[in-house]
Design a protein around this motif. Structure first.
Motif, PDB file in Angstrom:
ATOM      1  N   LEU A   1       0.861  -1.005  -0.186  1.00  0.00           N
ATOM      2  CA  LEU A   1       0.065   0.184   0.009  1.00  0.00           C
ATOM      3  C   LEU A   1       1.012   1.297   0.242  1.00  0.00           C
ATOM      4  O   LEU A   1       1.619   1.341   0.998  1.00  0.00           O
ATOM      5  CB  LEU A   1      -1.094  -0.030   1.078  1.00  0.00           C
ATOM      6  CG  LEU A   1      -2.188   0.886   1.247  1.00  0.00           C
ATOM      7  CD1 LEU A   1      -3.150   0.419   2.048  1.00  0.00           C
ATOM      8  CD2 LEU A   1      -1.618   2.252   1.848  1.00  0.00           C
ATOM      9  N   ALA A   2       0.804   1.832  -1.113  1.00  0.00           N
ATOM     10  CA  ALA A   2       1.837   3.033  -1.261  1.00  0.00           C
ATOM     11  C   ALA A   2       0.720   4.429  -1.442  1.00  0.00           C
ATOM     12  O   ALA A   2      -0.422   4.294  -1.939  1.00  0.00           O
ATOM     13  CB  ALA A   2       2.596   2.828  -2.510  1.00  0.00           C
ATOM     14  N   MET A   3       1.300   5.527  -1.146  1.00  0.00           N
ATOM     15  CA  MET A   3       0.657   6.829  -1.384  1.00  0.00           C
ATOM     16  C   MET A   3       1.287   7.744  -2.422  1.00  0.00           C
ATOM     17  O   MET A   3       2.807   8.103  -2.147  1.00  0.00           O
ATOM     18  CB  MET A   3       0.403   7.408   0.062  1.00  0.00           C
ATOM     19  CG  MET A   3      -0.322   8.747  -0.210  1.00  0.00           C
ATOM     20  SD  MET A   3      -0.856   9.178   1.553  1.00  0.00           S
ATOM     21  CE  MET A   3      -1.718  10.753   1.176  1.00  0.00           C
TER      22      MET A   3
ATOM     23  N   GLY B   1       3.102   6.943 -12.251  1.00  0.00           N
ATOM     24  CA  GLY B   1       2.122   5.533 -12.213  1.00  0.00           C
ATOM     25  C   GLY B   1       2.888   4.178 -12.685  1.00  0.00           C
ATOM     26  O   GLY B   1       2.355   3.135 -12.208  1.00  0.00           O
ATOM     27  N   GLN B   2       3.730   4.407 -13.501  1.00  0.00           N
ATOM     28  CA  GLN B   2       4.583   3.211 -13.642  1.00  0.00           C
ATOM     29  C   GLN B   2       5.312   2.294 -12.712  1.00  0.00           C
ATOM     30  O   GLN B   2       5.655   1.214 -12.946  1.00  0.00           O
ATOM     31  CB  GLN B   2       5.500   3.427 -14.888  1.00  0.00           C
ATOM     32  CG  GLN B   2       6.698   4.554 -14.320  1.00  0.00           C
ATOM     33  CD  GLN B   2       7.526   5.087 -15.508  1.00  0.00           C
ATOM     34  OE1 GLN B   2       7.102   5.082 -16.699  1.00  0.00           O
ATOM     35  NE2 GLN B   2       8.993   5.533 -15.266  1.00  0.00           N
ATOM     36  N   CYS B   3       5.504   2.902 -11.518  1.00  0.00           N
ATOM     37  CA  CYS B   3       6.003   2.380 -10.461  1.00  0.00           C
ATOM     38  C   CYS B   3       5.077   1.179  -9.973  1.00  0.00           C
ATOM     39  O   CYS B   3       5.600   0.039  -9.601  1.00  0.00           O
ATOM     40  CB  CYS B   3       6.102   3.244  -9.374  1.00  0.00           C
ATOM     41  SG  CYS B   3       7.349   4.452  -9.526  1.00  0.00           S
TER      42      CYS B   3
ATOM     43  N   HIS C   1      -2.538   1.674  -4.798  1.00  0.00           N
ATOM     44  CA  HIS C   1      -1.774   2.999  -5.088  1.00  0.00           C
ATOM     45  C   HIS C   1      -2.873   4.174  -4.506  1.00  0.00           C
ATOM     46  O   HIS C   1      -3.869   4.388  -5.021  1.00  0.00           O
ATOM     47  CB  HIS C   1      -1.605   3.539  -6.273  1.00  0.00           C
ATOM     48  CG  HIS C   1      -0.802   4.684  -6.581  1.00  0.00           C
ATOM     49  ND1 HIS C   1      -0.728   5.227  -7.948  1.00  0.00           N
ATOM     50  CD2 HIS C   1      -0.143   5.414  -5.766  1.00  0.00           C
ATOM     51  CE1 HIS C   1       0.076   6.299  -7.737  1.00  0.00           C
ATOM     52  NE2 HIS C   1       0.484   6.752  -6.538  1.00  0.00           N
ATOM     53  N   VAL C   2      -2.687   4.779  -3.364  1.00  0.00           N
ATOM     54  CA  VAL C   2      -3.515   5.768  -2.549  1.00  0.00           C
ATOM     55  C   VAL C   2      -3.261   7.113  -2.869  1.00  0.00           C
ATOM     56  O   VAL C   2      -1.808   7.426  -2.841  1.00  0.00           O
ATOM     57  CB  VAL C   2      -3.607   5.527  -1.213  1.00  0.00           C
ATOM     58  CG1 VAL C   2      -4.791   6.514  -0.471  1.00  0.00           C
ATOM     59  CG2 VAL C   2      -4.064   4.094  -0.729  1.00  0.00           C
ATOM     60  N   TYR C   3      -4.313   7.949  -3.263  1.00  0.00           N
ATOM     61  CA  TYR C   3      -3.758   9.245  -3.502  1.00  0.00           C
ATOM     62  C   TYR C   3      -4.479  10.342  -2.354  1.00  0.00           C
ATOM     63  O   TYR C   3      -5.362  10.032  -2.052  1.00  0.00           O
ATOM     64  CB  TYR C   3      -4.484   9.966  -4.736  1.00  0.00           C
ATOM     65  CG  TYR C   3      -4.266   9.066  -6.116  1.00  0.00           C
ATOM     66  CD1 TYR C   3      -3.099   9.580  -6.760  1.00  0.00           C
ATOM     67  CD2 TYR C   3      -4.883   7.946  -6.460  1.00  0.00           C
ATOM     68  CE1 TYR C   3      -2.733   9.091  -7.946  1.00  0.00           C
ATOM     69  CE2 TYR C   3      -4.763   7.425  -7.675  1.00  0.00           C
ATOM     70  CZ  TYR C   3      -3.332   7.774  -8.380  1.00  0.00           C
ATOM     71  OH  TYR C   3      -2.980   7.073  -9.281  1.00  0.00           O
ATOM     72  N   GLY C   4      -3.468  11.151  -1.869  1.00  0.00           N
ATOM     73  CA  GLY C   4      -3.978  12.115  -0.725  1.00  0.00           C
ATOM     74  C   GLY C   4      -4.438  13.571  -1.373  1.00  0.00           C
ATOM     75  O   GLY C   4      -4.520  14.356  -0.630  1.00  0.00           O
ATOM     76  N   ASP C   5      -4.685  13.702  -2.776  1.00  0.00           N
ATOM     77  CA  ASP C   5      -5.198  15.172  -2.940  1.00  0.00           C
ATOM     78  C   ASP C   5      -6.272  15.437  -2.409  1.00  0.00           C
ATOM     79  O   ASP C   5      -6.619  16.571  -2.224  1.00  0.00           O
ATOM     80  CB  ASP C   5      -5.272  14.936  -4.627  1.00  0.00           C
ATOM     81  CG  ASP C   5      -5.864  13.952  -5.078  1.00  0.00           C
ATOM     82  OD1 ASP C   5      -6.697  13.216  -4.139  1.00  0.00           O
ATOM     83  OD2 ASP C   5      -6.112  13.945  -6.293  1.00  0.00           O
ATOM     84  N   SER C   6      -7.264  14.492  -2.110  1.00  0.00           N
ATOM     85  CA  SER C   6      -8.605  14.918  -1.627  1.00  0.00           C
ATOM     86  C   SER C   6      -8.367  15.638  -0.258  1.00  0.00           C
ATOM     87  O   SER C   6      -9.143  16.366   0.309  1.00  0.00           O
ATOM     88  CB  SER C   6      -9.456  13.394  -1.498  1.00  0.00           C
ATOM     89  OG  SER C   6      -8.819  12.604  -0.480  1.00  0.00           O
ATOM     90  N   VAL C   7      -7.490  15.220   0.528  1.00  0.00           N
ATOM     91  CA  VAL C   7      -6.810  15.755   1.863  1.00  0.00           C
ATOM     92  C   VAL C   7      -6.467  17.207   1.660  1.00  0.00           C
ATOM     93  O   VAL C   7      -6.920  17.757   2.410  1.00  0.00           O
ATOM     94  CB  VAL C   7      -6.172  14.769   2.715  1.00  0.00           C
ATOM     95  CG1 VAL C   7      -5.851  15.458   4.053  1.00  0.00           C
ATOM     96  CG2 VAL C   7      -6.616  13.345   3.021  1.00  0.00           C
ATOM     97  N   ILE C   8      -5.612  17.444   0.893  1.00  0.00           N
ATOM     98  CA  ILE C   8      -5.246  18.657   0.376  1.00  0.00           C
ATOM     99  C   ILE C   8      -6.350  19.524   0.247  1.00  0.00           C
ATOM    100  O   ILE C   8      -6.356  20.719   0.498  1.00  0.00           O
ATOM    101  CB  ILE C   8      -4.225  18.836  -0.519  1.00  0.00           C
ATOM    102  CG1 ILE C   8      -2.972  17.765   0.015  1.00  0.00           C
ATOM    103  CG2 ILE C   8      -3.397  19.881  -0.740  1.00  0.00           C
ATOM    104  CD1 ILE C   8      -1.750  17.618  -0.918  1.00  0.00           C
ATOM    105  N   LEU C   9      -7.081  19.218  -0.934  1.00  0.00           N
ATOM    106  CA  LEU C   9      -8.193  19.807  -1.306  1.00  0.00           C
ATOM    107  C   LEU C   9      -9.094  20.300  -0.266  1.00  0.00           C
ATOM    108  O   LEU C   9      -9.648  21.389  -0.183  1.00  0.00           O
ATOM    109  CB  LEU C   9      -9.002  18.943  -2.343  1.00  0.00           C
ATOM    110  CG  LEU C   9      -8.205  18.768  -3.678  1.00  0.00           C
ATOM    111  CD1 LEU C   9      -9.278  17.860  -4.677  1.00  0.00           C
ATOM    112  CD2 LEU C   9      -8.084  20.335  -4.417  1.00  0.00           C
ATOM    113  N   ASP C  10      -9.531  19.460   0.591  1.00  0.00           N
ATOM    114  CA  ASP C  10     -10.297  19.947   1.703  1.00  0.00           C
ATOM    115  C   ASP C  10      -9.492  20.997   2.575  1.00  0.00           C
ATOM    116  O   ASP C  10     -10.168  21.610   2.999  1.00  0.00           O
ATOM    117  CB  ASP C  10     -10.677  18.406   2.791  1.00  0.00           C
ATOM    118  CG  ASP C  10     -11.619  17.679   1.999  1.00  0.00           C
ATOM    119  OD1 ASP C  10     -12.283  18.203   0.969  1.00  0.00           O
ATOM    120  OD2 ASP C  10     -11.482  16.499   2.321  1.00  0.00           O
TER     121      ASP C  10
END
Length: 276
Positions: free
Chosen positions: A215-217, A222-224, A234-243
């Motif tokens: 589980l990576a963030m 994406g090729q990794c 593959h988890v994205y943290g942009d939703s937290v920054i947007l909030d």
């Protein structure tokens, strides 16, 4: 000697007669003293009027903790008692373990899930070698190892590999490496001749160590994900920054999204579209 007459003896005397030898017949029959049976010698079960035995399979000297395992009622009561227990003591196969890279993060994750961190012993010898020992049984459990490979990257990565190996040798059902920061992710391609692709090498190390899932963030690219031979979340943290930016009420005209290098341009462009 202390003796007790068992249930069913009286009914047998009524059928056989006072002597216990058979039905009474004409002629003198010698009367004998009624027989007594020790509780330890003979067990004569009581019977219904139709001849069915009462408590078949149960000992006469019933202990307080005796329970008929073949009774559906007892099984239902046992199950209901289990589900009435607090959730904290219900059996679970989920185990969380924290490395030394970011124990505070692991503690917050455990508190959010309502679990306790598993016991694990990690120490370093005088020459820098790492020693790992799991302090509890994890046989058949789903293990999550929270260990970002943050600086010092090499020590954190080697510690994670040894933790995976220790859990694998402890017969864990599955091992998931939780890596919020994936070290060597920027070395995902060759820009010049005779260069190494360290991201692929790191993926191979995790796979060979025994990890079943990663589980990576916010990976560098994406090729990794394609470098791994095991499933990757593959988890994205942009939703937290947007909030967070939304709570600050910053004008979108005053925001600028910058990519640290060429590999992050696609990720920065996608984030900029969400902001605007």
């Amino acid at each position: 000697m202390l003796t007790a007459e068992m249930p069913g003896v009286a009914s047998r005397r009524q059928f056989c007669g006072s002597s216990g030898r058979g039905p009474s017949m004409a002629g003198p029959i010698s009367r004998r003293a009624p027989r007594h049976f020790s509780c330890k010698a003979i067990v004569a079960p009581a019977t219904h009027t139709n001849g069915a035995a009462l408590g078949a399979g149960k000992p006469v000297l019933d202990s307080p903790l005796w329970r008929d395992s073949f009774s559906s009622d007892s099984q239902h009561n046992t199950a209901s008692q289990l589900y009435r227990q607090p959730k904290s003591i219900l059996p679970t196969r989920l185990r969380l373990f924290a490395g030394t890279a970011n124990p505070a993060l692991a503690h917050e994750v455990a508190c959010y899930l309502g679990l306790d961190l598993g016991g694990i012993k990690i120490k370093r010898f005088a020459d820098g070698e790492i020693y790992v020992q799991v302090q509890e049984s994890i046989r058949g459990c789903d293990v999550f190892l929270i260990q970002p490979t943050c600086p010092p990257v090499n020590d954190s990565l080697m510690e994670l590999l040894i933790m995976i190996d220790a859990c694998k040798r402890a017969s864990a059902r599955s091992i998931t490496a939780v890596m919020p920061y994936f070290g060597y992710a920027r070395a995902d391609r060759k820009t010049q001749g005779r260069e190494s692709i360290a991201a692929k090498l790191t993926a191979n190390l995790l796979t060979e160590a025994g990890a079943d899932r990663v589980l990576a963030m916010d990976l560098h690219s994406g090729q990794c994900v394609g470098y791994f031979d095991i499933p990757v979340d593959h988890v994205y943290g942009d939703s937290v920054i947007l909030d967070y930016l939304g709570s600050k009420r910053i004008s979108t005209g005053d925001l600028v999204v910058v990519s640290p290098d060429v590999g992050g341009v696609a990720r920065a462009r996608a984030f900029a579209k969400k902001v605007l």
